[in-house]
Design a protein around this motif. Structure first.
Motif, PDB file in Angstrom:
ATOM      1  N   HIS A  93      30.430  46.373  27.884  1.00 57.60           N
ATOM      2  CA  HIS A  93      31.755  45.836  28.210  1.00 57.60           C
ATOM      3  C   HIS A  93      32.842  46.652  27.511  1.00 57.60           C
ATOM      4  CE1 HIS A  93      29.778  42.737  30.256  1.00 57.60           C
ATOM      5  NE2 HIS A  93      29.832  41.751  29.370  1.00 57.60           N
ATOM      6  N   ILE A  96      33.838  49.687  29.453  1.00 61.16           N
ATOM      7  CA  ILE A  96      34.642  49.333  30.619  1.00 61.16           C
ATOM      8  C   ILE A  96      36.080  49.033  30.204  1.00 61.16           C
ATOM      9  CG2 ILE A  96      34.909  47.672  32.501  1.00 61.16           C
ATOM     10  CD1 ILE A  96      31.798  47.253  32.236  1.00 61.16           C
ATOM     11  N   SER A  99      37.927  52.166  28.864  1.00 66.85           N
ATOM     12  CA  SER A  99      38.349  53.045  29.962  1.00 66.85           C
ATOM     13  C   SER A  99      39.584  52.484  30.652  1.00 66.85           C
ATOM     14  CB  SER A  99      37.212  53.207  30.967  1.00 66.85           C
ATOM     15  OG  SER A  99      36.103  53.852  30.382  1.00 66.85           O
ATOM     16  N   SER A 141      33.318  53.763  35.110  1.00 70.99           N
ATOM     17  CA  SER A 141      34.400  53.103  34.363  1.00 70.99           C
ATOM     18  C   SER A 141      35.571  54.033  34.114  1.00 70.99           C
ATOM     19  CB  SER A 141      33.874  52.577  33.020  1.00 70.99           C
ATOM     20  OG  SER A 141      32.846  51.636  33.196  1.00 70.99           O
ATOM     21  N   LEU A 144      38.619  54.047  36.319  1.00 72.10           N
ATOM     22  CA  LEU A 144      39.642  53.000  36.239  1.00 72.10           C
ATOM     23  C   LEU A 144      41.015  53.612  35.967  1.00 72.10           C
ATOM     24  CD1 LEU A 144      37.669  50.302  34.232  1.00 72.10           C
ATOM     25  CD2 LEU A 144      38.619  50.007  36.525  1.00 72.10           C
ATOM     26  N   ILE A 180      37.001  45.965  37.337  1.00 71.14           N
ATOM     27  CA  ILE A 180      36.649  45.643  35.950  1.00 71.14           C
ATOM     28  C   ILE A 180      35.724  44.429  35.903  1.00 71.14           C
ATOM     29  CG2 ILE A 180      37.560  44.785  33.744  1.00 71.14           C
ATOM     30  CD1 ILE A 180      40.086  46.458  34.313  1.00 71.14           C
ATOM     31  N   LEU A 183      32.228  45.340  37.277  1.00 77.21           N
ATOM     32  CA  LEU A 183      31.458  46.166  36.340  1.00 77.21           C
ATOM     33  C   LEU A 183      30.925  45.339  35.177  1.00 77.21           C
ATOM     34  CD1 LEU A 183      33.690  49.393  36.208  1.00 77.21           C
ATOM     35  CD2 LEU A 183      31.391  49.200  37.189  1.00 77.21           C
ATOM     36  N   ASN A 187      27.041  44.788  34.322  1.00 80.11           N
ATOM     37  CA  ASN A 187      26.524  45.149  33.000  1.00 80.11           C
ATOM     38  C   ASN A 187      25.819  43.962  32.347  1.00 80.11           C
ATOM     39  OD1 ASN A 187      26.457  46.960  30.545  1.00 80.11           O
ATOM     40  ND2 ASN A 187      27.664  45.255  29.724  1.00 80.11           N
TER      41      ASN A 187
END
Length: 426
Positions: A93, A96, A99, A141, A144, A180, A183, A187
């Protein structure tokens, strides 16, 4: 329609190793030859097309990304997101969210990969994350930065399609938030299926210290986005503010930006900016020739007649954008391929603003899809991961997260248009 041979010619030239900028020059020469275009007038129009204050934002945002990397700002962002993202899935996380924050400052994927990968790859491998998965998650990621404003890709799209940069910035926020969330869900399921992944420790007293240290870095996206949408300064002025702020924070707050690091950041910025500007100028020339020969209109009419319905037409354009992104870099797709389908998308009811968001989500897919996959390959190098080990998890992320986000963006107009409309931009 002979001019459409320019696209496969461009792909072939890049595939055999011709530098991207010179591939564009060769395609321009090909179009000048087959259509007998007056080169003197064409070159003058190309140089005039580059006379845009918006383009000044490009080198400044690129420089900001490299200054964040050299000045320790990226590491503080990662430390902070590590506090927000707890649990066994927390480190994934953190990549993510880091990024996303990086994109909200610099708007570039390559710098995010270099910074986040260098910081996170080792610790994540120690906690049981497979290196291939880390590279795949980092690769997707990092894109983004294309969706979260400021975005270099959206600046280029705005220039070639004559749209408002601020409106396109706002249009990609909805798809970015959806990506986001997707993802992070992916994950979480991945970590649940891999019990060997362990919980990262956080020492007592670290929370307050990390938050305090990260505050200067976290102030950058607030200053940039607040300034743009608060009407304080334009996107170009925001880029200048971001570059100056990143340099000052890296040099005087974190004290990690050295003269050597500054020189390296300036050199890498000049190299990347020079390449993009040459590509952009030749793309203007290509677009000018194709437009004069009515190639986009004829292509749109042909596809619309072949598709038979707006639904099929949109899916066809989605497929073409993904395929183009898998064979070409994001700049090439944004400035050459994407504008070809703008007349068709407008004909089936897709606004230029929504189409910009669709193009941005297609870049996320293309930049991580073989055979080219430039961002994924870069992530593999940074994470010391095998490309073969990264391809499978990358394709899973693209199939279960990125592709659905692109489809939702394509068929739910309010995802990309609600915020611009709320802010009075539409």
């Amino acid at each position: 329609m002979t001019g459409l041979f320019a696209i496969p010619l461009l792909v072939v030239l890049m595939a055999i190793g011709v530098p991207v900028a010179w591939s564009f020059a060769a395609v321009t020469a090909f179009l000048v030859w087959i259509y007998d275009v007056g080169l003197n007038t064409l070159m003058l129009q190309g140089f005039r097309s580059l006379n845009s204050v918006i383009l000044l934002a490009l080198p400044l945002f690129i420089l900001t990304g490299y200054l964040m990397e050299k000045g320790g700002i990226a590491r503080r962002i990662v430390d902070f997101t590590g506090l927000v993202a707890r649990g066994r899935a927390g480190m994934g996380h953190a990549i993510i969210l880091s990024s996303a924050l990086f994109g909200a400052i610099a708007g570039t994927a390559s710098a995010a990969v270099a910074s986040m990968g260098t910081i996170m790859a080792g610790p994540m491998a120690e906690r049981g994350y497979p290196k291939g998965y880390v590279a795949a998650l980092l690769g997707v990621s990092s894109l983004l930065g294309i969706l979260i404003p400021p975005s270099i890709t959206m600046i280029l799209f705005a220039v070639v399609t004559r749209q408002s940069v601020a409106t396109l910035f706002a249009a990609t926020i909805g798809p970015a938030l959806l990506l986001i969330g997707g993802l992070m869900v992916f994950n979480a399921f991945y970590v649940r299926a891999h019990p060997e992944i362990t919980l990262p420790p956080v020492a007592k007293g670290e929370t307050g210290r990390r938050v305090l240290v990260a505050l200067p870095a976290l102030s950058l996206p607030v200053i940039i986005l607040g300034g743009i949408y608060g009407g304080i300064f334009t996107p170009t002025e925001a880029a200048a503010v971001a570059a100056v702020a990143a340099g000052l924070i890296g040099a005087f707050v974190y004290r990690e930006l050295t003269p050597k690091g500054l020189g390296d950041a300036l050199l890498r910025t000049a190299e990347m900016t020079g390449t993009i500007i040459v590509i952009l100028m030749f793309s203007f020339l290509i677009s000018r020739i194709l437009s004069a020969e009515r190639i986009p209109q004829e292509l749109g009419e042909a596809l619309q007649g072949f598709a038979g319905s707006p639904l099929v037409a949109i899916l066809m354009v989605n497929a073409i954008l993904i395929a183009a992104g898998a064979l070409m870099d994001d700049v090439s797709v944004t400035v050459v391929v994407a504008p070809l389908f703008l007349p068709l998308m407008e004909a089936v009811g897709i606004s230029p603003v929504q189409y910009g968001a669709i193009v941005a989500t297609s870049v996320v897919l293309g930049a991580n899809s073989p055979p080219m996959a430039p961002i994924l390959f870069m992530a593999c190098r940074v994470c010391d991961a095998s490309v073969l080990a990264a391809v499978r998890p990358a394709l899973m992320i693209l199939a279960f997260v990125a592709l659905p986000v692109m489809l939702v963006t394509s068929f739910w107009a309010d995802l990309s248009q609600a915020l611009p409309r709320l802010m009075g931009m539409l």
